[in-house]
Design an enzyme around this catalytic site. Structure first.
Site, PDB file in Angstrom:
ATOM      1  N   SER A 142       0.824  -0.952   0.146  1.00  0.00           N
ATOM      2  CA  SER A 142      -0.284   0.478  -0.032  1.00  0.00           C
ATOM      3  C   SER A 142       1.179   1.345  -0.003  1.00  0.00           C
ATOM      4  O   SER A 142       1.968   0.906   0.348  1.00  0.00           O
ATOM      5  CB  SER A 142      -0.560  -0.198   1.572  1.00  0.00           C
ATOM      6  OG  SER A 142      -1.537   1.211   1.631  1.00  0.00           O
ATOM      7  N   TYR A 156      -0.811  -0.674  10.665  1.00  0.00           N
ATOM      8  CA  TYR A 156      -1.468  -1.742   8.645  1.00  0.00           C
ATOM      9  C   TYR A 156      -0.236  -1.053   8.111  1.00  0.00           C
ATOM     10  O   TYR A 156       0.509  -1.685   7.828  1.00  0.00           O
ATOM     11  CB  TYR A 156      -3.170  -0.963   8.615  1.00  0.00           C
ATOM     12  CG  TYR A 156      -3.311  -0.084   7.356  1.00  0.00           C
ATOM     13  CD1 TYR A 156      -3.860  -1.939   6.631  1.00  0.00           C
ATOM     14  CD2 TYR A 156      -2.815  -0.006   6.465  1.00  0.00           C
ATOM     15  CE1 TYR A 156      -3.913  -2.663   5.239  1.00  0.00           C
ATOM     16  CE2 TYR A 156      -2.715  -0.328   4.358  1.00  0.00           C
ATOM     17  CZ  TYR A 156      -3.524  -0.915   4.562  1.00  0.00           C
ATOM     18  OH  TYR A 156      -4.032  -1.185   3.363  1.00  0.00           O
TER      19      TYR A 156
END
Ligand SMILES: NC(=O)c1ccc[n+]([C@@H]2O[C@H](COP(=O)([O-])OP(=O)(O)OC[C@H]3O[C@@H](n4cnc5c(N)ncnc54)[C@H](OP(=O)(O)O)[C@@H]3O)[C@@H](O)[C@H]2O)c1
Length: 268
Positions: A142, A156
């Protein structure tokens, strides 16, 4: 049809980016192994892709929060005599809130799915790829793995940063061996991700130009992999964000993420 005769294992294939990877590899001739927890979804996708492209598609239902799941998947494939030529490590989710809001077992499952299963599946299938002198490994990371961490969704960014660095190291180790390893770093992408973690009302307020459809994300990633890119950021906006965060002095970049993240991350 560049993947005709190859077999791609795709994790998290029951929805979003993983399902689009499945459709794209099938259209390019690959046989598929689809895995996720929702077997009914995988079976429906398998039927669609067999009919549309005449490829072989098998389904293995597995919960990657279970530490034994990667071994179980590998054992099932070995029993069927199937080699994995393309591994798309994609399964994932977001865990909103501050770190202490969730019990350790919730964080442990998160790390198992987002980090350990990626490393474990890679360890299981990379040796065969090296032996056959052909392999493609894609970790779906990401933009969050390339910029400073935010408040909320605490691990995350850290989990995605791990995948970027892991891909870079493996790519260096596999250089010249016929095996490529890449980290795909999407930004906001239309999928079920923000419905699953209940942040859809928050992210829906963001401007539309910050979002991409999953199809260009996946097509760009497959092109980048075949060109030998190790870290790929799809889309102009995402590229700009990553460039800006690298250009800014680190404390400024960290402050910018802190100031902005409440708009898209549920913190404390
Ligand atoms: N959407 C975005 O904005 C965005 C941005 C950057 C990166 N990403 C990354 O892209 C990847 C795919 O996410 P997505 O956007 O496509 O989300 P999605 O539509 O919610 O799909 C997530 C997939 O992961 C699977 N999964 C989740 N937990 C699992 C578990 N315990 N065991 C096995 N499979 C599991 C889900 O299948 P089951 O529920 O059937 O198990 C589903 O197939 C993730 O790694 C995510 O972090 C997404």
């Amino acid at each position: 049809m560049i993947y005709r005769g190859k077999t791609a294992l795709i994790t998290g294939a029951s929805a979003g980016i993983g399902a689009v990877f499945a459709r794209s590899f099938a259209a390019k001739g690959a046989d598929l192994i689809l895995t996720a927890r929702r077997e009914d979804r995988l079976a429906a996708l398998a039927a669609e892709l067999k009919k549309a492209h005449g490829v072989r598609v098998s389904v293995i239902a597995a919960d990657l929060a279970e530490p034994t799941a990667p071994d179980d998947i590998a054992a099932a494939l070995k029993a069927d005599g199937v080699n994995v030529d393309v591994l798309v490590n994609n399964a994932g989710y977001g865990l909103p809130g501050a770190y202490t809001e969730s019990d350790w077992n919730v964080h442990r499952d998160f790390l198992e799915v987002m980090v350990t299963s990626y490393a474990h599946l890679t360890r299981l299938f990379l040796p065969g790829m090296l032996e056959r002198k052909y392999g493609r490994i894609i970790h779906v990371a990401s933009v969050a793995g390339l910029v400073p961490g935010s408040s909320g969704h605490t691990m995350y960014g850290a989990s995605k940063g791990f995948l970027v660095s892991f891909a870079q190291s493996l790519a260096a180790e596999c250089d010249g061996a016929g095996v490529t390893v890449s980290a795909l770093c999407p930004g906001f992408t239309y999928s079920e991700f923000h419905d699953v973690n209940d942040t859809r009302p928050l992210v829906s307020q963001l401007p539309k130009y910050m979002f991409m459809d999953a199809e260009p994300v996946v097509e760009g990633a497959i092109n980048a992999v075949e060109k030998g890119h190790v870290v790929y950021v799809p889309g102009l906006w995402n590229k700009f964000v990553v460039w800006m965060m690298k250009a800014l002095p680190r404390p400024w970049a960290a402050n910018a993420v802190r100031a902005q993240s409440a708009k898209f991350r549920r913190g404390n």
